[in-house]
Design an enzyme around this catalytic site. Sequence first.
Site, PDB file in Angstrom:
ATOM      1  N   LYS A 129       0.869  -1.185   0.000  1.00  0.00           N
ATOM      2  CA  LYS A 129       0.000   0.000   0.000  1.00  0.00           C
ATOM      3  C   LYS A 129       0.901   1.229   0.000  1.00  0.00           C
ATOM      4  O   LYS A 129       2.052   1.162   0.438  1.00  0.00           O
ATOM      5  CB  LYS A 129      -0.880   0.012   1.262  1.00  0.00           C
ATOM      6  CG  LYS A 129      -2.086   0.906   1.164  1.00  0.00           C
ATOM      7  CD  LYS A 129      -3.248   0.240   0.429  1.00  0.00           C
ATOM      8  CE  LYS A 129      -4.366   1.227   0.161  1.00  0.00           C
ATOM      9  NZ  LYS A 129      -5.560   0.563  -0.376  1.00  0.00           N
ATOM     10  N   GLY A 168      -5.361   2.695  -7.347  1.00  0.00           N
ATOM     11  CA  GLY A 168      -5.952   3.841  -6.653  1.00  0.00           C
ATOM     12  C   GLY A 168      -6.510   3.475  -5.289  1.00  0.00           C
ATOM     13  O   GLY A 168      -6.547   2.307  -4.897  1.00  0.00           O
ATOM     14  N   ASP A 169      -6.926   4.485  -4.560  1.00  0.00           N
ATOM     15  CA  ASP A 169      -7.637   4.346  -3.278  1.00  0.00           C
ATOM     16  C   ASP A 169      -8.244   5.720  -3.031  1.00  0.00           C
ATOM     17  O   ASP A 169      -8.440   6.492  -3.985  1.00  0.00           O
ATOM     18  CB  ASP A 169      -6.656   3.915  -2.163  1.00  0.00           C
ATOM     19  CG  ASP A 169      -7.364   3.541  -0.854  1.00  0.00           C
ATOM     20  OD1 ASP A 169      -7.959   2.462  -0.789  1.00  0.00           O
ATOM     21  OD2 ASP A 169      -7.346   4.344   0.109  1.00  0.00           O
TER      22      ASP A 169
HETATM   23  P1  NDP Z   1     -12.878   8.121  -2.873  1.00  0.00           P
HETATM   24  O1  NDP Z   1     -11.774   9.071  -2.683  1.00  0.00           O
HETATM   25  O2  NDP Z   1     -13.427   7.899  -4.233  1.00  0.00           O
HETATM   26  O3  NDP Z   1     -14.104   8.500  -1.926  1.00  0.00           O
HETATM   27  C1  NDP Z   1     -13.960   8.541  -0.546  1.00  0.00           C
HETATM   28  C2  NDP Z   1     -15.282   8.941   0.057  1.00  0.00           C
HETATM   29  O4  NDP Z   1     -15.215   8.788   1.462  1.00  0.00           O
HETATM   30  C3  NDP Z   1     -15.624  10.401  -0.199  1.00  0.00           C
HETATM   31  O5  NDP Z   1     -17.019  10.544  -0.258  1.00  0.00           O
HETATM   32  C4  NDP Z   1     -15.054  11.079   1.040  1.00  0.00           C
HETATM   33  O6  NDP Z   1     -15.679  12.327   1.357  1.00  0.00           O
HETATM   34  C5  NDP Z   1     -15.351  10.056   2.097  1.00  0.00           C
HETATM   35  N1  NDP Z   1     -14.358  10.199   3.175  1.00  0.00           N
HETATM   36  C6  NDP Z   1     -13.026  10.099   3.066  1.00  0.00           C
HETATM   37  N2  NDP Z   1     -12.438  10.326   4.244  1.00  0.00           N
HETATM   38  C7  NDP Z   1     -13.445  10.560   5.099  1.00  0.00           C
HETATM   39  C8  NDP Z   1     -13.492  10.860   6.469  1.00  0.00           C
HETATM   40  N3  NDP Z   1     -12.359  10.981   7.196  1.00  0.00           N
HETATM   41  N4  NDP Z   1     -14.713  11.021   7.043  1.00  0.00           N
HETATM   42  C9  NDP Z   1     -15.854  10.900   6.307  1.00  0.00           C
HETATM   43  N5  NDP Z   1     -15.856  10.633   5.000  1.00  0.00           N
HETATM   44  C10 NDP Z   1     -14.682  10.466   4.406  1.00  0.00           C
HETATM   45  O7  NDP Z   1     -12.353   6.740  -2.254  1.00  0.00           O
HETATM   46  P2  NDP Z   1     -12.872   5.261  -2.504  1.00  0.00           P
HETATM   47  O8  NDP Z   1     -14.329   5.251  -2.717  1.00  0.00           O
HETATM   48  O9  NDP Z   1     -11.975   4.650  -3.514  1.00  0.00           O
HETATM   49  O10 NDP Z   1     -12.517   4.570  -1.108  1.00  0.00           O
HETATM   50  C11 NDP Z   1     -13.449   4.497  -0.029  1.00  0.00           C
HETATM   51  C12 NDP Z   1     -13.038   3.397   0.913  1.00  0.00           C
HETATM   52  O11 NDP Z   1     -13.007   2.139   0.197  1.00  0.00           O
HETATM   53  C13 NDP Z   1     -11.643   3.529   1.536  1.00  0.00           C
HETATM   54  O12 NDP Z   1     -11.644   2.982   2.825  1.00  0.00           O
HETATM   55  C14 NDP Z   1     -10.777   2.661   0.618  1.00  0.00           C
HETATM   56  O13 NDP Z   1      -9.603   2.211   1.269  1.00  0.00           O
HETATM   57  C15 NDP Z   1     -11.750   1.516   0.358  1.00  0.00           C
HETATM   58  N6  NDP Z   1     -11.444   0.707  -0.810  1.00  0.00           N
HETATM   59  C16 NDP Z   1     -11.362   1.267  -2.058  1.00  0.00           C
HETATM   60  C17 NDP Z   1     -11.099   0.463  -3.151  1.00  0.00           C
HETATM   61  C18 NDP Z   1     -11.111   0.999  -4.529  1.00  0.00           C
HETATM   62  O14 NDP Z   1     -11.038   0.199  -5.473  1.00  0.00           O
HETATM   63  N7  NDP Z   1     -11.227   2.314  -4.757  1.00  0.00           N
HETATM   64  C19 NDP Z   1     -10.812  -0.973  -3.000  1.00  0.00           C
HETATM   65  C20 NDP Z   1     -11.005  -1.470  -1.652  1.00  0.00           C
HETATM   66  C21 NDP Z   1     -11.286  -0.642  -0.607  1.00  0.00           C
HETATM   67  P3  NDP Z   1     -14.930  13.719   1.077  1.00  0.00           P
HETATM   68  O15 NDP Z   1     -15.102  13.970  -0.391  1.00  0.00           O
HETATM   69  O16 NDP Z   1     -15.634  14.692   1.935  1.00  0.00           O
HETATM   70  O17 NDP Z   1     -13.485  13.522   1.476  1.00  0.00           O
END
Ligand code: NDP
Length: 447
Positions: A129, A168-169
């Site tokens: 990661k 990505g993440d």
């Molecule tokens: P994005 O950046 O696309 O979206 C993240 C979302 O979560 C946004 O709506 C953001 O809101 C919100 N968010 C982030 N930090 C916080 C916080 N501290 N408190 C409240 N809301 C928060 O990321 P992803 O959708 O890719 O990832 C979301 C989760 O899924 C993470 O935990 C990631 O590790 C996990 N994941 C992702 C994968 C992927 O393929 N993308 C694969 C497996 C797991 P705001 O815009 O306000 O920051």
Amino acid sequence: MTQATDYIAQVAADLAKRDPNQPEFQEAVSNFLGTITPVFEKHPEYIKANVLGRLTEPERAISFQVPWQDDEGNLRINRGFRVQFNSAIGPYKGGLRFHPSVNLSIIKFLGFEQIFKNSLTGLPIGGGKGGSDFTSKGKSDAEIMRFCQSFMIELQRHIGLDIDVPAGDIGVGGREIGYLYGMYKRLRGAERGILTGKGLSFGGSLARTEATGYGLLYYTQAMLKENDKDITGKRIVISGAGNVAIYATEKAEQMGAKVLTVSDSNGYVYDENGIDVAVLKDVKEVRRARLTEYAKAVPSAQYHEGSVWDADLKYDIALPCATQNEINGDQAAKFKAAGVFAIAEGANMPSNPEAIASYKANGILYGPAKAANAGGVAVSALEMGQDSRRMADSFDTVDGQLKEIMENLFANSVAAAKEYGVAGDYLAGSNIAGFVKVADAMTAQGW
Ligand code: NDP
């Protein structure tokens, strides 16, 4: 105390001493150690090989400076990370996170989880990661590009097709991956398989964008089926409004469920008619705007500040898709009264230890992140395969493979839980199924 419990307690004590200032990493390891004793009772050879000692220390943890220039000409400095955690079953694989909260503890917790998640997919990928405390929020495209280029100038010396393949993440989507790949190509040549989540015109895979969210729903459906339930007509609360949340919403609605909410770090929208995924995509993916804009565009939607997990709603299924520790014990304690009978984690470690204990105490079906959100990395591994074959598979082919992988990994977790005497515990089953394969590979390869 048995030899196994002694050993696990010793590993936990050593870790607490070695990394006392890494709370997220400690939490992830502790959640894991709490479920793994039956394996060590059965396999004392893993103790002899000190598999846990080796698994709780990354094979390599790189921290580097990322200098970049903002549009006003100021030189800005961020911190970059790549943690190459374990390569027993394949090259390191795991995303890059760009978020101000990123530090070594967060990257290590994510990398540790990634080892077992990747193993569970059944594909030959190790765990890693990376990321930075940079955020794209409020930056111009040119600033984001300069940052990504500088990040890759350092990262390129540590990655490779058979060494480490990032994706990505949070904060790293198609735009950032495109800029990162562009710089890699200038430095090292067009090795398409070096990153996954690429654009479709330069080696990306169809269904990668959808994979984590869709996979989460395939997993949820499998978990419900195992318990003689079905998702059709169910009311679902989703947190987050990013990549995972958007495609979880889309697939849930395709399956006939109603998604009541999505959220961001400021608040949430609630729509009793169900979230309109076309509007959500327009607001988040096209306009890159805040959720307040969704509420303006959809008359039946209400916007509320604060956490969606404090909302007073009646629903059946919780799908947290935002970030770590977003659900605490008090919030989880209200699930039963709200009508929730199942939770599956799209985000990584969204439930804190008290929340997990509460699901167990209340008999709520619990699908842990390392299994439930493995669809993203699974399709990333399929993308690597397409890149090396120089072929592009159809959407339906990839989506079909994703569904099969999610159903298999759920079945394997169920079987592992049964075999080790913890039937019905999907957290323990996922940890055990993911771990045994890695531990066997580690012991077979010596140290
Ligand atoms: P994005 O950046 O696309 O979206 C993240 C979302 O979560 C946004 O709506 C953001 O809101 C919100 N968010 C982030 N930090 C916080 C916080 N501290 N408190 C409240 N809301 C928060 O990321 P992803 O959708 O890719 O990832 C979301 C989760 O899924 C993470 O935990 C990631 O590790 C996990 N994941 C992702 C994968 C992927 O393929 N993308 C694969 C497996 C797991 P705001 O815009 O306000 O920051």
